[in-house]
Scaffold this active site. Structure first.
Site, PDB file in Angstrom:
ATOM      1  N   CYS A  35      64.501  31.476  58.298  1.00 39.97           N
ATOM      2  CA  CYS A  35      65.514  31.060  58.996  1.00 39.97           C
ATOM      3  C   CYS A  35      66.121  32.393  59.943  1.00 39.97           C
ATOM      4  O   CYS A  35      65.615  33.441  59.563  1.00 39.97           O
ATOM      5  CB  CYS A  35      66.725  30.505  57.972  1.00 39.97           C
ATOM      6  SG  CYS A  35      68.283  31.082  58.260  1.00 39.97           S
ATOM      7  N   THR A  60      68.739  33.828  59.956  1.00 39.24           N
ATOM      8  CA  THR A  60      69.547  34.930  59.430  1.00 39.24           C
ATOM      9  C   THR A  60      68.610  35.842  58.607  1.00 39.24           C
ATOM     10  O   THR A  60      68.669  37.291  58.504  1.00 39.24           O
ATOM     11  CB  THR A  60      70.485  34.066  58.047  1.00 39.24           C
ATOM     12  OG1 THR A  60      71.213  33.169  58.672  1.00 39.24           O
ATOM     13  CG2 THR A  60      71.193  34.998  57.305  1.00 39.24           C
ATOM     14  N   HIS A  64      67.775  38.282  61.235  1.00 44.54           N
ATOM     15  CA  HIS A  64      68.788  38.954  61.372  1.00 44.54           C
ATOM     16  C   HIS A  64      68.794  40.268  60.318  1.00 44.54           C
ATOM     17  O   HIS A  64      68.977  41.368  60.633  1.00 44.54           O
ATOM     18  CB  HIS A  64      70.113  38.498  61.289  1.00 44.54           C
ATOM     19  CG  HIS A  64      71.435  39.143  61.498  1.00 44.54           C
ATOM     20  ND1 HIS A  64      71.734  39.353  63.067  1.00 44.54           N
ATOM     21  CD2 HIS A  64      72.101  39.907  60.924  1.00 44.54           C
ATOM     22  CE1 HIS A  64      72.904  40.249  62.774  1.00 44.54           C
ATOM     23  NE2 HIS A  64      73.261  40.166  61.683  1.00 44.54           N
ATOM     24  N   HIS A  82      65.875  32.970  51.705  1.00 45.45           N
ATOM     25  CA  HIS A  82      66.964  32.114  50.659  1.00 45.45           C
ATOM     26  C   HIS A  82      66.982  30.669  50.884  1.00 45.45           C
ATOM     27  O   HIS A  82      67.580  29.825  50.087  1.00 45.45           O
ATOM     28  CB  HIS A  82      68.560  32.370  51.170  1.00 45.45           C
ATOM     29  CG  HIS A  82      68.622  32.148  52.616  1.00 45.45           C
ATOM     30  ND1 HIS A  82      68.308  33.257  53.703  1.00 45.45           N
ATOM     31  CD2 HIS A  82      69.100  31.052  53.342  1.00 45.45           C
ATOM     32  CE1 HIS A  82      68.671  32.628  54.786  1.00 45.45           C
ATOM     33  NE2 HIS A  82      69.063  31.175  54.680  1.00 45.45           N
ATOM     34  N   GLU A  83      66.092  30.116  51.643  1.00 46.41           N
ATOM     35  CA  GLU A  83      65.744  28.709  51.583  1.00 46.41           C
ATOM     36  C   GLU A  83      64.352  28.277  51.154  1.00 46.41           C
ATOM     37  O   GLU A  83      63.288  28.747  51.277  1.00 46.41           O
ATOM     38  CB  GLU A  83      65.533  28.280  53.019  1.00 46.41           C
ATOM     39  CG  GLU A  83      66.706  28.389  53.969  1.00 46.41           C
ATOM     40  CD  GLU A  83      66.560  28.057  55.322  1.00 46.41           C
ATOM     41  OE1 GLU A  83      65.502  27.518  55.761  1.00 46.41           O
ATOM     42  OE2 GLU A  83      67.580  28.137  56.169  1.00 46.41           O
ATOM     43  N   CYS A 100      81.698  32.890  42.854  1.00 47.95           N
ATOM     44  CA  CYS A 100      81.989  33.853  41.684  1.00 47.95           C
ATOM     45  C   CYS A 100      82.355  32.871  40.637  1.00 47.95           C
ATOM     46  O   CYS A 100      82.305  33.090  39.494  1.00 47.95           O
ATOM     47  CB  CYS A 100      83.085  34.700  42.090  1.00 47.95           C
ATOM     48  SG  CYS A 100      84.772  34.045  42.329  1.00 47.95           S
ATOM     49  N   CYS A 122      87.602  32.538  41.713  1.00 48.90           N
ATOM     50  CA  CYS A 122      88.680  32.857  42.565  1.00 48.90           C
ATOM     51  C   CYS A 122      89.262  31.627  43.107  1.00 48.90           C
ATOM     52  O   CYS A 122      89.050  30.591  42.729  1.00 48.90           O
ATOM     53  CB  CYS A 122      87.855  33.605  43.770  1.00 48.90           C
ATOM     54  SG  CYS A 122      87.000  32.479  44.934  1.00 48.90           S
ATOM     55  N   CYS A 153      87.054  29.030  44.699  1.00 50.65           N
ATOM     56  CA  CYS A 153      86.109  28.348  43.761  1.00 50.65           C
ATOM     57  C   CYS A 153      86.790  27.523  42.858  1.00 50.65           C
ATOM     58  O   CYS A 153      86.447  26.238  42.790  1.00 50.65           O
ATOM     59  CB  CYS A 153      85.551  29.417  43.047  1.00 50.65           C
ATOM     60  SG  CYS A 153      84.380  30.267  43.884  1.00 50.65           S
ATOM     61  N   CYS A 188      84.081  31.100  48.773  1.00 49.67           N
ATOM     62  CA  CYS A 188      84.319  32.036  47.720  1.00 49.67           C
ATOM     63  C   CYS A 188      84.748  33.323  48.291  1.00 49.67           C
ATOM     64  O   CYS A 188      84.186  33.796  49.407  1.00 49.67           O
ATOM     65  CB  CYS A 188      83.217  32.094  46.704  1.00 49.67           C
ATOM     66  SG  CYS A 188      83.369  33.468  45.718  1.00 49.67           S
TER      67      CYS A 188
HETATM   68 ZN   LIG Z   1      69.117  29.861  56.470  1.00 49.33          ZN
HETATM   69 ZN   LIG Z   2      84.958  32.675  44.167  1.00 43.57          ZN
END
Ligand SMILES: [Zn+2]
Ligand SMILES: [Zn+2]
Length: 334
Positions: A23, A25, A28, A47-48, A75, A78, A81, A89
């Site tokens: 992707c 990202t 990048h 991450h995909e 997390c 918070c 979340c 988050c």
């Molecule tokens: Zn992605």
């Molecule tokens: Zn959180």
């Protein structure tokens, strides 16, 4: 790499990725380095992905289960979340950005971030489950598109095409996609757009007027982040309609007609990643309401990662490049 090289903490399981996507990202992070101050480098990118559980580590997801993964790791405690907005988050981590990701033989993931793949969906067919969940968020959750409503998508990269596919799968009325590149328009049409428009050649406002008999679209989803497209989205938006801004641009200020926003009482919403959307995307796939196969321009080996990232940034014909694990590439579509 052996499975013992990954040490899951309590509540995490270990997955063997079957198919991973490349992707923007990733490119990048690869070129610019850490996205956040304080990120620990080096780290494993990616991450995909979809994968198979190889170490349940005491969680209730059995070994051998095929799963899709939400790579943003909230997390859990918070304020965001606790209010059910884990994608917002305050203390998020992210696979492949702040901790080791999926371009590896094994990766550890919190058990609550995985969703079991429906039996009817092959791992290859589910490989885009993560960007698909983002499209579900932008179109159905943030855009609140109802069956029969009309939608205009600005931009037909992978996310724009998936937005058109989700709209089609959810029973949208008129679906129009605006995109300058021929190959991307063709892909959007294949994914379910009733009409595609080249905003550099066609008069988009006139087309919108004619198609909607002057009423405009119920929903516009902007996924490019381009200042021109954002300003155009505000101009085109119908009175009382929803406009979802889901494209991340350079971050420079974007001039828009704020009088138009006030006068038309536009409902402008941001869209970022996804929450509670993975299962929806997977069930659309399982029901055959959409397919993501048309987005995959090649399936390659890990060793190709640098050239895959070059192709993604330099070759406009490239849509989604997948990496197959060695077992997936020998087993085919499992
Ligand atoms: Zn992605
Ligand atoms: Zn959180």
């Amino acid at each position: 790499m052996s499975v013992d090289d990954v040490t899951p903490t309590p509540g995490e399981l270990v997955l063997a990725p079957d198919f991973s996507g490349v992707c923007g990202t990733d490119v990048h992070v690869f070129r610019q380095g850490a996205m956040l101050a304080g990120d620990e480098l080096p780290l494993v990118l990616g991450h995909e992905f979809v994968g198979t559980v190889v170490d349940a580590n005491g969680t209730d997801v059995a070994n051998g289960t095929r799963v899709a993964v939400e790579p943003l790791l909230p997390c859990g405690t918070c304020r965001q979340c606790r209010h059910g907005r884990p994608n917002l988050c305050f203390r998020w981590e992210h696979l492949g950005i702040t901790r080791d990701g999926c371009w590896a033989d094994y990766v550890s993931v919190p058990a609550e971030r995985v969703t079991r793949l429906p039996d009817a969906v092959s791992s290859l067919d589910a490989a885009l489950a993560e960007p698909l969940a983002c499209a579900v968020n932008f179109v159905l959750h943030r855009g609140a598109l109802s069956a029969g409503e009309s939608i205009l998508v600005l931009g037909a990269g992978p996310i724009g095409v998936l937005c058109a596919a989700v709209a089609k799968g959810a029973g949208a009325g008129l679906i129009v996609v605006s995109e300058p590149l021929d190959s991307r328009r063709a892909r959007a049409a294949e994914a379910g757009a009733d009409l595609t428009v080249d905003p550099t050649a066609d008069d988009l406002p006139a087309v919108v007027d004619e198609l909607t008999r002057g009423l405009g679209f119920d929903v516009i989803v902007e996924v490019t982040g381009s200042p021109r497209a954002i300003a155009q989205a505000v101009d085109l938006a119908a009175p009382g309609s929803r406009l979802v801004l889901a494209g991340l641009g350079s971050g420079a200020p974007v001039p828009v007609d704020t009088n138009a926003i006030a006068r038309k009482e536009l409902d402008i919403r941001g869209g970022f990643a996804s929450r509670w959307a993975m299962a929806t995307g997977l069930s659309l796939l399982a029901d055959g309401r959409l397919s993501t196969r048309g987005l995959v321009t090649s399936v390659r080996d890990w060793a190709d990662a640098p050239s895959a990232m070059d192709d993604l940034s330099n070759d406009p014909e490239t849509c989604k490049i997948l990496f197959a694990s060695h077992s997936s590439s020998t087993q085919g579509d499992n």
